[in-house]
Motif scaffolding. Structure first.
Motif, PDB file in Angstrom:
ATOM      1  N   ASP A 267       0.833  -1.209   0.000  1.00  0.00           N
ATOM      2  CA  ASP A 267       0.000   0.000   0.000  1.00  0.00           C
ATOM      3  C   ASP A 267       0.866   1.256   0.000  1.00  0.00           C
ATOM      4  O   ASP A 267       0.556   2.241  -0.678  1.00  0.00           O
ATOM      5  CB  ASP A 267      -0.939  -0.002   1.210  1.00  0.00           C
ATOM      6  CG  ASP A 267      -2.012  -1.070   1.113  1.00  0.00           C
ATOM      7  OD1 ASP A 267      -2.228  -1.598   0.006  1.00  0.00           O
ATOM      8  OD2 ASP A 267      -2.635  -1.385   2.152  1.00  0.00           O
ATOM      9  N   TYR A 268       1.953   1.225   0.774  1.00  0.00           N
ATOM     10  CA  TYR A 268       2.883   2.365   0.803  1.00  0.00           C
ATOM     11  C   TYR A 268       3.496   2.589  -0.579  1.00  0.00           C
ATOM     12  O   TYR A 268       3.579   3.731  -1.068  1.00  0.00           O
ATOM     13  CB  TYR A 268       3.979   2.098   1.835  1.00  0.00           C
ATOM     14  CG  TYR A 268       5.132   3.082   1.788  1.00  0.00           C
ATOM     15  CD1 TYR A 268       4.996   4.366   2.322  1.00  0.00           C
ATOM     16  CD2 TYR A 268       6.348   2.731   1.203  1.00  0.00           C
ATOM     17  CE1 TYR A 268       6.053   5.271   2.269  1.00  0.00           C
ATOM     18  CE2 TYR A 268       7.404   3.617   1.144  1.00  0.00           C
ATOM     19  CZ  TYR A 268       7.252   4.899   1.677  1.00  0.00           C
ATOM     20  OH  TYR A 268       8.284   5.797   1.621  1.00  0.00           O
ATOM     21  N   LEU A 273       3.925   5.779  -5.560  1.00  0.00           N
ATOM     22  CA  LEU A 273       3.869   5.826  -7.018  1.00  0.00           C
ATOM     23  C   LEU A 273       2.800   6.809  -7.493  1.00  0.00           C
ATOM     24  O   LEU A 273       3.024   7.604  -8.421  1.00  0.00           O
ATOM     25  CB  LEU A 273       3.571   4.432  -7.582  1.00  0.00           C
ATOM     26  CG  LEU A 273       4.708   3.413  -7.551  1.00  0.00           C
ATOM     27  CD1 LEU A 273       4.191   2.028  -7.904  1.00  0.00           C
ATOM     28  CD2 LEU A 273       5.830   3.811  -8.516  1.00  0.00           C
ATOM     29  N   LYS A 274       1.640   6.757  -6.849  1.00  0.00           N
ATOM     30  CA  LYS A 274       0.536   7.635  -7.235  1.00  0.00           C
ATOM     31  C   LYS A 274       0.903   9.093  -6.983  1.00  0.00           C
ATOM     32  O   LYS A 274       0.589   9.974  -7.794  1.00  0.00           O
ATOM     33  CB  LYS A 274      -0.722   7.243  -6.451  1.00  0.00           C
ATOM     34  CG  LYS A 274      -2.003   7.867  -6.978  1.00  0.00           C
ATOM     35  CD  LYS A 274      -2.337   7.360  -8.374  1.00  0.00           C
ATOM     36  CE  LYS A 274      -3.640   7.968  -8.887  1.00  0.00           C
ATOM     37  NZ  LYS A 274      -3.843   7.666 -10.315  1.00  0.00           N
ATOM     38  N   GLU A 275       1.573   9.334  -5.872  1.00  0.00           N
ATOM     39  CA  GLU A 275       1.984  10.706  -5.547  1.00  0.00           C
ATOM     40  C   GLU A 275       3.008  11.225  -6.555  1.00  0.00           C
ATOM     41  O   GLU A 275       2.980  12.392  -6.953  1.00  0.00           O
ATOM     42  CB  GLU A 275       2.580  10.733  -4.136  1.00  0.00           C
ATOM     43  CG  GLU A 275       2.986  12.130  -3.670  1.00  0.00           C
ATOM     44  CD  GLU A 275       3.527  12.118  -2.245  1.00  0.00           C
ATOM     45  OE1 GLU A 275       4.484  12.880  -1.982  1.00  0.00           O
ATOM     46  OE2 GLU A 275       3.013  11.347  -1.415  1.00  0.00           O
ATOM     47  N   ALA A 276       3.894  10.332  -6.989  1.00  0.00           N
ATOM     48  CA  ALA A 276       4.964  10.748  -7.906  1.00  0.00           C
ATOM     49  C   ALA A 276       4.471  10.927  -9.337  1.00  0.00           C
ATOM     50  O   ALA A 276       4.910  11.840 -10.047  1.00  0.00           O
ATOM     51  CB  ALA A 276       6.107   9.733  -7.873  1.00  0.00           C
ATOM     52  N   PHE A 277       3.539  10.078  -9.796  1.00  0.00           N
ATOM     53  CA  PHE A 277       3.198  10.048 -11.218  1.00  0.00           C
ATOM     54  C   PHE A 277       1.746  10.383 -11.535  1.00  0.00           C
ATOM     55  O   PHE A 277       1.392  10.505 -12.711  1.00  0.00           O
ATOM     56  CB  PHE A 277       3.572   8.683 -11.804  1.00  0.00           C
ATOM     57  CG  PHE A 277       5.028   8.349 -11.646  1.00  0.00           C
ATOM     58  CD1 PHE A 277       6.002   9.055 -12.343  1.00  0.00           C
ATOM     59  CD2 PHE A 277       5.430   7.360 -10.770  1.00  0.00           C
ATOM     60  CE1 PHE A 277       7.350   8.759 -12.189  1.00  0.00           C
ATOM     61  CE2 PHE A 277       6.783   7.055 -10.609  1.00  0.00           C
ATOM     62  CZ  PHE A 277       7.737   7.759 -11.314  1.00  0.00           C
ATOM     63  N   GLY A 278       0.904  10.526 -10.518  1.00  0.00           N
ATOM     64  CA  GLY A 278      -0.467  10.987 -10.728  1.00  0.00           C
ATOM     65  C   GLY A 278      -1.225  10.193 -11.762  1.00  0.00           C
ATOM     66  O   GLY A 278      -1.311   8.958 -11.699  1.00  0.00           O
ATOM     67  N   VAL A 297       1.058  -2.319 -12.108  1.00  0.00           N
ATOM     68  CA  VAL A 297       0.732  -0.947 -12.515  1.00  0.00           C
ATOM     69  C   VAL A 297       1.140  -0.722 -13.964  1.00  0.00           C
ATOM     70  O   VAL A 297       2.018  -1.400 -14.496  1.00  0.00           O
ATOM     71  CB  VAL A 297       1.445   0.096 -11.621  1.00  0.00           C
ATOM     72  CG1 VAL A 297       0.977  -0.029 -10.177  1.00  0.00           C
ATOM     73  CG2 VAL A 297       2.953  -0.032 -11.713  1.00  0.00           C
ATOM     74  N   CYS A 298       0.480   0.234 -14.602  1.00  0.00           N
ATOM     75  CA  CYS A 298       0.837   0.626 -15.964  1.00  0.00           C
ATOM     76  C   CYS A 298       1.336   2.065 -15.968  1.00  0.00           C
ATOM     77  O   CYS A 298       0.680   2.960 -15.418  1.00  0.00           O
ATOM     78  CB  CYS A 298      -0.375   0.527 -16.891  1.00  0.00           C
ATOM     79  SG  CYS A 298      -0.850  -1.157 -17.294  1.00  0.00           S
ATOM     80  N   PHE A 299       2.488   2.262 -16.567  1.00  0.00           N
ATOM     81  CA  PHE A 299       2.989   3.611 -16.828  1.00  0.00           C
ATOM     82  C   PHE A 299       2.491   3.996 -18.227  1.00  0.00           C
ATOM     83  O   PHE A 299       2.925   3.430 -19.231  1.00  0.00           O
ATOM     84  CB  PHE A 299       4.518   3.643 -16.752  1.00  0.00           C
ATOM     85  CG  PHE A 299       5.046   3.378 -15.362  1.00  0.00           C
ATOM     86  CD1 PHE A 299       5.269   4.421 -14.475  1.00  0.00           C
ATOM     87  CD2 PHE A 299       5.297   2.077 -14.939  1.00  0.00           C
ATOM     88  CE1 PHE A 299       5.742   4.174 -13.197  1.00  0.00           C
ATOM     89  CE2 PHE A 299       5.773   1.824 -13.662  1.00  0.00           C
ATOM     90  CZ  PHE A 299       5.997   2.871 -12.786  1.00  0.00           C
ATOM     91  N   ILE A 368      11.522   7.780 -10.538  1.00  0.00           N
ATOM     92  CA  ILE A 368      11.397   9.238 -10.695  1.00  0.00           C
ATOM     93  C   ILE A 368      12.527   9.769 -11.550  1.00  0.00           C
ATOM     94  O   ILE A 368      12.353  10.609 -12.438  1.00  0.00           O
ATOM     95  CB  ILE A 368      11.370   9.928  -9.315  1.00  0.00           C
ATOM     96  CG1 ILE A 368      10.050   9.617  -8.593  1.00  0.00           C
ATOM     97  CG2 ILE A 368      11.563  11.438  -9.448  1.00  0.00           C
ATOM     98  CD1 ILE A 368       9.998  10.119  -7.156  1.00  0.00           C
ATOM     99  N   GLU A 369      13.738   9.237 -11.329  1.00  0.00           N
ATOM    100  CA  GLU A 369      14.907   9.713 -12.065  1.00  0.00           C
ATOM    101  C   GLU A 369      14.805   9.417 -13.558  1.00  0.00           C
ATOM    102  O   GLU A 369      15.098  10.291 -14.400  1.00  0.00           O
ATOM    103  CB  GLU A 369      16.175   9.041 -11.491  1.00  0.00           C
ATOM    104  CG  GLU A 369      17.451   9.530 -12.140  1.00  0.00           C
ATOM    105  CD  GLU A 369      18.688   8.869 -11.533  1.00  0.00           C
ATOM    106  OE1 GLU A 369      19.728   8.873 -12.211  1.00  0.00           O
ATOM    107  OE2 GLU A 369      18.586   8.353 -10.415  1.00  0.00           O
ATOM    108  N   ILE A 370      14.358   8.206 -13.924  1.00  0.00           N
ATOM    109  CA  ILE A 370      14.335   7.870 -15.351  1.00  0.00           C
ATOM    110  C   ILE A 370      13.081   8.381 -16.049  1.00  0.00           C
ATOM    111  O   ILE A 370      13.051   8.502 -17.270  1.00  0.00           O
ATOM    112  CB  ILE A 370      14.465   6.342 -15.572  1.00  0.00           C
ATOM    113  CG1 ILE A 370      13.255   5.578 -15.021  1.00  0.00           C
ATOM    114  CG2 ILE A 370      15.752   5.815 -14.979  1.00  0.00           C
ATOM    115  CD1 ILE A 370      13.253   4.114 -15.400  1.00  0.00           C
ATOM    116  N   LEU A 371      12.039   8.740 -15.288  1.00  0.00           N
ATOM    117  CA  LEU A 371      10.809   9.225 -15.918  1.00  0.00           C
ATOM    118  C   LEU A 371      10.676  10.737 -15.793  1.00  0.00           C
ATOM    119  O   LEU A 371       9.677  11.292 -16.225  1.00  0.00           O
ATOM    120  CB  LEU A 371       9.595   8.519 -15.289  1.00  0.00           C
ATOM    121  CG  LEU A 371       9.420   7.066 -15.689  1.00  0.00           C
ATOM    122  CD1 LEU A 371       8.326   6.398 -14.853  1.00  0.00           C
ATOM    123  CD2 LEU A 371       9.072   6.939 -17.160  1.00  0.00           C
TER     124      LEU A 371
END
Length: 371
Positions: A267-268, A273-278, A297-299, A368-371
């Motif tokens: 859950d964490y 992930l949700k906070e970083a990529f919305g 998850v899907c990016f 976060i770094e690569i995206l």
């Protein structure tokens, strides 16, 4: 980044207690468990103890535990064994479109042998629809096989409800619980299943060992003919070494309370992930009825494998391990009607007993770094 393993759904490391339980069989206990002399008797006792430990985890009798070489063999024994032994009663089997290849491919084999198989669909969360299963039942239906949880997205199926339906119609019911055993509570009587599959290497036990639970009274044709090992259902000298390891793993799973910690980490992970990529990230599978360790998850507008290639020290998957290396959209996500531009970016992170919060944070930072 240090090497991080987030592919526990593909395979688990051996638990230290499992390794310790197997060690004596590498040195001292080398007799054949069928032998009646001093070398065979203690090995037979170890095999029986392993059977008891495994049975205790799923709430059945030790006589209903059949050791196999793994989950695939157990699934094949359930499907082929039941069909060939009971084909005079009918030739119709019901399964789902999102099953593991260890179910889909035996079903396709049985179709060539005269079986008629109905593959029912799933909703957008990957759950089978009870009404579709009931609608598919005919007078010739002899077996229903639906996985307990999906290996890719982690969605839990309504097994108890299907079990009641199968019982009402007098149809045998099998569930592949390879991904579920040890992660969520399993009681075969509560679920009303007649057969259930366990895979050792998903449970901190060795590869090459599995179990088919067969409820007393269900008759199967063996896949391997020979002497009367495993209550006549699997010929061949028992692999006591690996069975003892699986028994110990089942004992640990029964007494361990780690799954709440793993769920908290999962859950964490999703929250970060949700906070970083919305809106650029999408959760696959059921939001609640899901394995506590599985995060698929899907990016959006990315390719999942390309992202993993840029983090070489991270072990994760773009689907089940059986599909590794294939870039096309996962068949499971296709059945869930995930759009291609979303599904191509799928990554399955599966956490386990040895996962730490620090590792999750490192993965988040790298993404976060690569995206």
């Amino acid at each position: 980044m240090q090497k991080i393993y987030l592919d526990y759904n593909a395979s688990t490391p051996l638990a230290p207690e499992v390794v310790a339980s197997m060690q004596p069989l590498l040195n001292d206990f080398y007799g054949n468990p069928s032998a009646l002399h001093w070398a065979g008797k203690p090995v037979k006792e170890l095999l029986h103890k392993a059977r008891e430990q495994t049975a205790a985890l799923i709430g059945c009798s030790p006589r209903e535990i059949i050791f196999t070489s793994g989950g695939s063999e157990a699934n094949n024994l359930a499907l082929k064994g039941y069909f060939y032994k009971n084909r005079k009663k009918g030739n119709h089997i019901i399964t789902s479109k999102v099953e593991h290849p260890a179910i889909i491919n035996p079903c396709k084999f049985l179709e060539e042998a005269g079986a008629r198989v109905t593959y029912v669909g799933v909703d957008r969360f990957g759950r089978v629809l009870l009404e579709e299963i009931e609608k598919a039942i005919t007078k010739d239906t002899i077996l229903i096989s639906i996985m307990h949880s999906n290996n890719e997205v982690g969605t839990l199926q309504p097994i108890k409800e299907i079990g009641r339906m199968a019982e009402r119609y007098g149809i045998a019911f099998h569930t592949d619980a390879s991904q579920s055993v040890g992660k969520v509570p399993i009681d075969v009587n509560e679920l009303k299943v007649g057969m259930l599959t366990i895979a050792g290497h998903k449970l901190y036990a060795p590869k090459g060992i599995g179990v088919l639970y067969v409820k007393e009274g269900i008759e199967l044709e063996p896949l391997i003919h020979g002497a009367g090992h495993e209550f006549g259902l699997r010929a061949g000298t028992e692999n006591t070494l690996l069975a003892v390891g699986l028994g110990k793993a089942c004992e640990i799973a029964r007494n361990h309370v780690e799954n709440s910690k793993i769920k908290e980490l999962t859950d964490y992970f999703w929250g970060q992930l949700k906070e970083a990529f919305g809106d650029e990230i999408v959760l696959n599978g059921h939001p609640e009825e899901r394995l506590p360790n599985t995060l698929n998850v899907c990016f959006v507008n990315k390719i999942g494998q390309s992202l993993l290639d840029r983090i070489p020290n991270l072990a994760a998957s773009t689907g089940s391990a059986c599909h590794a290396g294939r870039i096309e959209l996962s068949p499971v996500l296709k059945e869930m009607q995930v759009p291609e531009e979303v599904g191509m970016g799928a990554i399955r992170f599966s956490l386990g007993r040895f996962t730490t919060k620090a590792e999750i944070d490192q993965v988040i930072d790298s993404l976060i770094e690569i995206l």
